[in-house]
Design a protein around this motif. Structure first.
Motif, PDB file in Angstrom:
ATOM      1  N   ILE A 115       4.181  -0.618  14.059  1.00 35.47           N
ATOM      2  CA  ILE A 115       3.134  -0.513  12.859  1.00 35.47           C
ATOM      3  C   ILE A 115       3.641   0.750  11.994  1.00 35.47           C
ATOM      4  N   ARG A 116       3.817   1.937  12.867  1.00 37.28           N
ATOM      5  CA  ARG A 116       4.151   3.175  12.497  1.00 37.28           C
ATOM      6  C   ARG A 116       5.495   3.277  11.552  1.00 37.28           C
ATOM      7  N   GLN A 117       6.402   2.800  12.349  1.00 34.60           N
ATOM      8  CA  GLN A 117       7.685   2.627  11.735  1.00 34.60           C
ATOM      9  C   GLN A 117       7.879   1.822  10.355  1.00 34.60           C
ATOM     10  N   VAL A 118       7.011   0.584  10.227  1.00 37.89           N
ATOM     11  CA  VAL A 118       7.142  -0.195   9.165  1.00 37.89           C
ATOM     12  C   VAL A 118       6.300   0.341   7.955  1.00 37.89           C
ATOM     13  N   ILE A 119       5.034   0.873   8.297  1.00 37.54           N
ATOM     14  CA  ILE A 119       3.886   1.344   7.319  1.00 37.54           C
ATOM     15  C   ILE A 119       4.253   2.781   6.834  1.00 37.54           C
ATOM     16  N   ASP A 120       4.607   3.591   7.960  1.00 38.30           N
ATOM     17  CA  ASP A 120       4.558   5.152   7.640  1.00 38.30           C
ATOM     18  C   ASP A 120       5.936   5.275   7.069  1.00 38.30           C
ATOM     19  N   GLN A 121       7.076   4.611   7.648  1.00 35.77           N
ATOM     20  CA  GLN A 121       8.482   4.861   6.993  1.00 35.77           C
ATOM     21  C   GLN A 121       8.775   4.030   6.189  1.00 35.77           C
ATOM     22  N   GLY A 122       8.344   2.821   5.946  1.00 35.10           N
ATOM     23  CA  GLY A 122       8.667   1.772   4.738  1.00 35.10           C
ATOM     24  C   GLY A 122       9.946   1.033   5.550  1.00 35.10           C
ATOM     25  N   GLU A 123      10.134   0.903   6.628  1.00 35.59           N
ATOM     26  CA  GLU A 123      11.386   0.142   7.325  1.00 35.59           C
ATOM     27  C   GLU A 123      11.136  -1.136   7.933  1.00 35.59           C
ATOM     28  N   SER A 124      12.239  -2.086   7.968  1.00 35.19           N
ATOM     29  CA  SER A 124      11.788  -3.528   8.588  1.00 35.19           C
ATOM     30  C   SER A 124      12.142  -3.128  10.142  1.00 35.19           C
ATOM     31  N   VAL A 125      11.684  -3.691  10.796  1.00 38.92           N
ATOM     32  CA  VAL A 125      11.780  -3.735  12.283  1.00 38.92           C
ATOM     33  C   VAL A 125      12.049  -5.182  12.995  1.00 38.92           C
ATOM     34  N   SER A 126      12.896  -5.382  13.888  1.00 36.74           N
ATOM     35  CA  SER A 126      12.835  -6.569  14.325  1.00 36.74           C
ATOM     36  C   SER A 126      12.519  -6.290  15.953  1.00 36.74           C
ATOM     37  N   ALA A 127      11.553  -7.218  16.510  1.00 34.14           N
ATOM     38  CA  ALA A 127      11.309  -6.915  17.921  1.00 34.14           C
ATOM     39  C   ALA A 127      11.897  -8.105  18.755  1.00 34.14           C
ATOM     40  N   GLU A 128      12.633  -7.818  19.765  1.00 35.81           N
ATOM     41  CA  GLU A 128      13.587  -8.910  20.570  1.00 35.81           C
ATOM     42  C   GLU A 128      13.414  -8.487  21.755  1.00 35.81           C
ATOM     43  N   ALA A 151      10.570 -14.046  18.665  1.00 39.20           N
ATOM     44  CA  ALA A 151      11.072 -12.893  18.420  1.00 39.20           C
ATOM     45  C   ALA A 151      10.506 -12.700  16.893  1.00 39.20           C
ATOM     46  N   CYS A 152      10.030 -11.355  16.642  1.00 43.90           N
ATOM     47  CA  CYS A 152       9.534 -11.209  15.208  1.00 43.90           C
ATOM     48  C   CYS A 152      10.041 -10.145  14.515  1.00 43.90           C
ATOM     49  N   SER A 153      10.111 -10.347  13.110  1.00 46.09           N
ATOM     50  CA  SER A 153      10.644  -9.613  12.128  1.00 46.09           C
ATOM     51  C   SER A 153       9.611  -8.880  11.265  1.00 46.09           C
ATOM     52  N   TYR A 154       9.361  -7.717  11.369  1.00 48.80           N
ATOM     53  CA  TYR A 154       8.333  -6.891  10.789  1.00 48.80           C
ATOM     54  C   TYR A 154       8.708  -6.243   9.335  1.00 48.80           C
ATOM     55  N   SER A 155       8.274  -6.540   8.080  1.00 49.86           N
ATOM     56  CA  SER A 155       8.662  -6.118   6.898  1.00 49.86           C
ATOM     57  C   SER A 155       7.528  -5.184   6.200  1.00 49.86           C
ATOM     58  N   PRO A 156       7.712  -4.285   5.453  1.00 53.79           N
ATOM     59  CA  PRO A 156       6.530  -3.661   4.586  1.00 53.79           C
ATOM     60  C   PRO A 156       6.281  -4.450   3.398  1.00 53.79           C
ATOM     61  N   ILE A 157       5.138  -4.285   2.974  1.00 59.19           N
ATOM     62  CA  ILE A 157       4.644  -4.814   1.775  1.00 59.19           C
ATOM     63  C   ILE A 157       4.138  -3.692   0.662  1.00 59.19           C
ATOM     64  N   ARG A 158       4.932  -3.754  -0.318  1.00 62.25           N
ATOM     65  CA  ARG A 158       4.875  -2.595  -1.382  1.00 62.25           C
ATOM     66  C   ARG A 158       3.712  -3.053  -2.067  1.00 62.25           C
ATOM     67  N   ASP A 159       2.605  -1.895  -2.219  1.00 59.63           N
ATOM     68  CA  ASP A 159       1.491  -2.375  -3.253  1.00 59.63           C
ATOM     69  C   ASP A 159       1.824  -1.784  -4.621  1.00 59.63           C
ATOM     70  N   GLU A 160       0.774  -1.712  -5.565  1.00 57.31           N
ATOM     71  CA  GLU A 160       1.096  -1.455  -6.912  1.00 57.31           C
ATOM     72  C   GLU A 160       1.484  -0.130  -7.141  1.00 57.31           C
ATOM     73  N   SER A 161       1.163   1.162  -6.208  1.00 60.23           N
ATOM     74  CA  SER A 161       1.491   2.282  -6.353  1.00 60.23           C
ATOM     75  C   SER A 161       2.795   2.800  -5.610  1.00 60.23           C
ATOM     76  N   GLY A 162       3.657   1.535  -5.134  1.00 56.17           N
ATOM     77  CA  GLY A 162       4.758   1.888  -4.704  1.00 56.17           C
ATOM     78  C   GLY A 162       4.665   2.214  -3.182  1.00 56.17           C
ATOM     79  N   GLY A 163       3.697   2.425  -2.680  1.00 66.37           N
ATOM     80  CA  GLY A 163       3.557   2.746  -1.208  1.00 66.37           C
ATOM     81  C   GLY A 163       3.617   1.564  -0.408  1.00 66.37           C
ATOM     82  N   VAL A 164       3.135   1.533   0.669  1.00 68.70           N
ATOM     83  CA  VAL A 164       3.206   0.233   1.613  1.00 68.70           C
ATOM     84  C   VAL A 164       1.640   0.327   1.928  1.00 68.70           C
ATOM     85  N   GLY A 165       1.086  -1.099   1.473  1.00 72.00           N
ATOM     86  CA  GLY A 165      -0.053  -1.465   1.730  1.00 72.00           C
ATOM     87  C   GLY A 165      -0.223  -2.224   2.957  1.00 72.00           C
TER      88      GLY A 165
END
Length: 679
Positions: A115-128, A151-165
């Protein structure tokens, strides 16, 4: 993207307040469950408050066959589709709309780093494969009834401010994943969407179009791939949509809008468009909303027609040659037309809120005897003869024919509608009376129903407005802090409305302040300029501005804390703002006193050469002042461990006694007071 053969309209949308939301459209179990879910009592709140980015992401998830879920916001609220539902085992359906840490107790241990890598850093992560503990017992993997490896692929969703919502997760069975490329998984998601999708490279060439896009465009993808969007859809060139696309590409911002694509003679289509930039170009999701737009236009036309009819009724009501009015359950006038007011000999304003007995004491007994039973029986009272006098002609006996209809709100009678005709002269001249009654009968039949409906609606609206105005005015007037509403001019501030506390602050009556400029109230030019700057900043940011400043008053300097906020709408063309003031002089004085006493204490220690130390037992840290080290004969700059240096400085004969006294003070919560030798 033009459309020759429109796709069928979405199913009936979910209603949340007065807005429609179609991201739940569909026939799947999760679509149905989300339409009936009480979102107002979840951390997400009512659907009408959801950002567009969440709505778009949820539409993608619900229309995908792949197991997918969304974690949204700081509380990580859980949303998922039909594909993911079996993987929750007995946690479904209670998991919907709940924070993830409540669903999975080991959430922080298993998904925290991801969660921290995806939301705080805006990076996609695959858990394998999935992290430990995510395969069973209601964790976000396969349930206990079916143990498989995912296996799961986690991707950030950008909100209207450009940040990760938030983030969305796509789950892939490991056995299948080993034989498929990641691109195939993404393609499967895109091809399963009911929305059209098209991807452009940075030269605006079309690099991908999904199956829904083929259906909307009525062209196979082979005919459009490799062409620029300007070649495929020439009407885009020079349009507002082109400007939005280019901005999204250049500034790397998401775009959400509705666009009317017109390319005569074949294309006249409305689209809802969501564009997401990437390093490779621009990704666009779109859907045909032509049916919705046509429905909105028809609704607007119907609204105008209704408003015109209401205006006609109001004109008829006020210009009617007969008396019309409405009484509430206390027989107070809540509405009256000009003719009835003239019959009673009082202005319209003098009637409102006053009872029949207060206004027409000579007719009150007759009126109450006839009207009060209507509230019990619910039956109208028609063509009743009333004889008496009114303030219009004191001492003159006059005659009226009146009809009374109960006004209903559901099963409850809330008032009585009055139709009154004066027949004094008609009874004197019988022939004229007969003709007038015939004319009146025709007019009444046309007016009664329309007036009753309009009167009931206006009665409800007026009651609601009066209640709201009373509540707001009570809060405003009873506030202890000065507050009010102003209009901002180039070099002055006009006070529109101020409460009693504000008037007291200025030393003037509240009514005397109304519509007065600050300069007229004795405010200096410097203060006006300072406040004008705060108002300009609030206007620029469209947000409240808070500040503190020292104010010169006749009683002496005062520290004030102020807040100004812009108000929507400009009735006079000038910007309006609200303001609130708070006297923080005592707080500021307390802060200054505390700082002064701390400085005095420091100077006392320095002057008297008294040693002092503070021991934070919980943190096991000791703070010593320099005098303490000097008394022990120790250089504080050469001391790595102050406590051990202090122990070594105590004479060996006293060390055990001193340390025991210190421990007793700590455990027994008593004062520590000991004398010991140094050496």
């Amino acid at each position: 993207m033009p459309q020759l053969n429109p796709t069928p309209a979405d199913p009936t949308p979910v209603h949340d307040g007065d807005r429609s939301f179609t991201s739940f459209a569909g026939t799947g179990e999760m679509c149905t469950l989300m339409r009936s879910h009480d979102w107002a009592h979840t951390p997400l709140g009512p659907v009408r408050q959801w950002p567009q980015s969440l709505r778009t992401a949820l539409s993608i998830v619900l229309n995908s066959r792949c197991p997918m879920f969304i974690l949204w916001g700081s509380e990580r609220v859980m949303l998922y589709n039909d594909g993911y539902r079996p993987m929750l085992d007995d946690q479904h359906p209670s998991a919907l709309g709940r924070p993830a840490p409540e669903i999975w107790p080991d959430f922080g241990e298993t998904l925290g780093p991801i969660i921290r890598q995806v939301i705080d850093q805006g990076e996609s992560v695959s858990a394998e494969p999935l992290p430990r503990g995510m395969h069973q017992n209601g964790s976000p993997g396969v349930g206990a009834a079916e143990r498989r490896s995912f296996a799961c692929s986690y991707s950030p969703i950008r909100d209207e401010s450009g940040g990760v919502g938030g983030l969305f997760c796509v789950c892939t069975e490991a056995a299948r994943r080993d034989t498929e490329q990641p691109l195939s998984r993404l393609t499967q998601v895109l091809e399963s969407l009911s929305d059209g999708f098209v991807a452009f490279d940075r030269d605006w060439r079309i690099t991908y179009q999904n199956a829904a896009g083929e259906q909307i465009n009525s062209k196979p993808r082979q005919e459009v791939l490799g062409r620029t969007c300007w070649e495929e859809w020439p009407a885009l060139a020079g349009s507002e949509l082109e400007s939005h696309y280019r901005r999204a590409m250049i500034e790397q911002v998401t775009i959400h809008l509705e666009h009317h694509y017109v390319e005569p003679p074949n294309h006249d289509v409305w689209f809802e468009i969501h564009a997401y930039p990437s390093d490779e170009g621009l990704n666009v999701f779109y859907r045909d909303i032509s049916d919705r737009k046509r429905a909105e236009a028809e609704l607007q036309t119907e609204t105008v027609q209704v408003q015109q009819k209401l205006a006609e009724i109001e004109t008829i009501y006020q210009s009617a040659p007969i008396g019309l009015g409405v009484l509430d359950r206390e027989l107070c006038f809540v509405r009256i037309n000009q003719r009835l007011a003239e019959m009673n000999g009082l202005p319209i304003e003098a009637h409102l809120g006053r009872t029949v007995r207060e206004l027409l004491p000579n007719l009150a007994d007759q009126a109450e005897t006839m009207l009060l039973p209507i509230f019990e029986t619910g039956e109208p009272l028609l063509k009743v003869d009333i004889i008496g006098e009114t303030p219009a002609q004191i001492g003159v006996q006059r005659a009226w024919v009146e009809s009374f209809w109960p006004l209903r709100e559901g099963d409850r009678i809330i008032g009585i509608s009055i139709v009154c005709e004066e027949v004094t002269e008609r009874r004197r001249i019988k022939a004229e009376r007969q003709q007038a009654l015939a004319d009146l009968h025709q007019v009444k039949e046309e007016l009664e129903q329309r007036v009753a409906e309009r009167t009931a609606e206006l009665s409800e609206i007026n009651a609601d407005l009066r209640e709201r105005k009373s509540i707001l005015r009570s809060l405003f007037e009873s506030a202890a802090m000065p507050m009010g509403v102003i209009e901002l001019y180039d070099d002055d501030i006009l006070h529109i409305s101020n409460n009693g506390a504000a008037a007291e602050f200025f030393g003037i009556d509240p009514l005397a302040m109304q519509n007065r400029f600050a300069s007229e109230l004795g405010v200096s030019t410097a203060v006006i300029q300072r406040w004008s700057a705060y108002y300009r900043e609030a206007e620029r940011t469209q947000a409240p501005v808070r500040f503190e400043y020292l104010h010169d008053s006749p009683e002496g300097p005062l520290w004030l804390s102020g807040s100004v906020c812009p108000i929507a709408g400009r009735p006079t063309g000038q910007p309006r703002f609200s303001y609130i003031l708070e006297d923080i002089t005592e707080r500021k004085q307390a802060e200054e006193t505390l700082a002064r006493r701390e400085e005095q204490l420091r100077l006392t220690f320095d002057f008297t050469h008294i040693g002092s130390w503070d021991w934070d037992v919980r943190q096991n840290t000791v703070i010593w002042n320099d005098n303490h080290f000097k008394l022990l004969g120790i250089d504080p700059n050469d001391t790595d461990d102050p406590y051990q240096c202090w122990r070594r400085a105590i004479h060996p004969d006293d060390l055990e006694r001193v340390e025991q006294a210190l421990q007793d003070a700590l455990h027994q919560h008593t004062d520590y007071d000991r004398t010991y030798a140094v050496g």
